[in-house]
Design a protein around this motif. Structure first.
Motif, PDB file in Angstrom:
ATOM      1  N   SER A  69       0.850  -1.188   0.000  1.00  0.00           N
ATOM      2  CA  SER A  69       0.000   0.000   0.000  1.00  0.00           C
ATOM      3  C   SER A  69       0.886   1.239   0.000  1.00  0.00           C
ATOM      4  O   SER A  69       2.110   1.136   0.071  1.00  0.00           O
ATOM      5  CB  SER A  69      -0.927   0.002   1.218  1.00  0.00           C
ATOM      6  OG  SER A  69      -0.179   0.233   2.384  1.00  0.00           O
ATOM      7  N   LYS A  70       0.247   2.387  -0.043  1.00  0.00           N
ATOM      8  CA  LYS A  70       1.005   3.633  -0.158  1.00  0.00           C
ATOM      9  C   LYS A  70       1.779   3.977   1.116  1.00  0.00           C
ATOM     10  O   LYS A  70       2.753   4.719   1.065  1.00  0.00           O
ATOM     11  CB  LYS A  70       0.039   4.765  -0.505  1.00  0.00           C
ATOM     12  CG  LYS A  70       0.700   6.010  -0.962  1.00  0.00           C
ATOM     13  CD  LYS A  70      -0.294   7.030  -1.452  1.00  0.00           C
ATOM     14  CE  LYS A  70       0.438   8.260  -1.953  1.00  0.00           C
ATOM     15  NZ  LYS A  70      -0.469   9.265  -2.464  1.00  0.00           N
ATOM     16  N   THR A  71       1.360   3.444   2.244  1.00  0.00           N
ATOM     17  CA  THR A  71       1.985   3.825   3.508  1.00  0.00           C
ATOM     18  C   THR A  71       2.729   2.698   4.213  1.00  0.00           C
ATOM     19  O   THR A  71       3.094   2.841   5.372  1.00  0.00           O
ATOM     20  CB  THR A  71       0.905   4.362   4.482  1.00  0.00           C
ATOM     21  OG1 THR A  71      -0.061   3.334   4.679  1.00  0.00           O
ATOM     22  CG2 THR A  71       0.253   5.608   3.940  1.00  0.00           C
ATOM     23  N   SER A  72       2.949   1.563   3.536  1.00  0.00           N
ATOM     24  CA  SER A  72       3.596   0.448   4.239  1.00  0.00           C
ATOM     25  C   SER A  72       4.516  -0.359   3.336  1.00  0.00           C
ATOM     26  O   SER A  72       4.425  -0.300   2.120  1.00  0.00           O
ATOM     27  CB  SER A  72       2.535  -0.469   4.840  1.00  0.00           C
ATOM     28  OG  SER A  72       1.798  -1.076   3.822  1.00  0.00           O
ATOM     29  N   TYR A  73       5.386  -1.115   3.999  1.00  0.00           N
ATOM     30  CA  TYR A  73       6.281  -2.065   3.335  1.00  0.00           C
ATOM     31  C   TYR A  73       6.111  -3.426   3.977  1.00  0.00           C
ATOM     32  O   TYR A  73       5.806  -3.526   5.167  1.00  0.00           O
ATOM     33  CB  TYR A  73       7.740  -1.657   3.486  1.00  0.00           C
ATOM     34  CG  TYR A  73       8.212  -0.628   2.498  1.00  0.00           C
ATOM     35  CD1 TYR A  73       8.194  -0.888   1.136  1.00  0.00           C
ATOM     36  CD2 TYR A  73       8.697   0.598   2.912  1.00  0.00           C
ATOM     37  CE1 TYR A  73       8.634   0.047   0.230  1.00  0.00           C
ATOM     38  CE2 TYR A  73       9.141   1.539   2.017  1.00  0.00           C
ATOM     39  CZ  TYR A  73       9.108   1.250   0.678  1.00  0.00           C
ATOM     40  OH  TYR A  73       9.540   2.173  -0.230  1.00  0.00           O
TER      41      TYR A  73
END
Length: 87
Positions: A69-73
């Motif tokens: 997602s845009k905010t996680s790895y």
């Protein structure tokens, strides 16, 4: 656990390592590590540090850093079965 310690010791704030203060918080619950930053913080820098940790632990050949997602790895295993079918 080790990755959490690695991130805490290596994240730079204002050009200095170990200078997290109140601006950056690294927390862990079970198998997830959360990095919360009030100051501008590059997601790419987090990926760079994660790859550096994997290289130091000699896990870079088995794991990769993926952004679901845009905010996680996430750290995922390489899919080895696909390589065997191509040969």
């Amino acid at each position: 656990k080790d990755l959490e310690k690695f991130l805490i010791s290596r994240i730079k704030v204002d050009g200095k390592t170990g200078n997290l203060g109140d601006t950056v918080a690294v927390t862990r619950d079970k198998s997830k590590i959360h990095v919360n930053a009030e100051a501008p913080f590059s997601k790419r820098y987090l990926k760079y540090l994660s790859k550096k940790y994997l290289k130091a632990q000699q896990l870079r050949d088995f794991l990769r850093v993926v952004a679901p997602s845009k905010t996680s790895y996430e750290l995922r295993y390489f899919n080895i079965n696909e390589d065997n079918e191509e040969e």
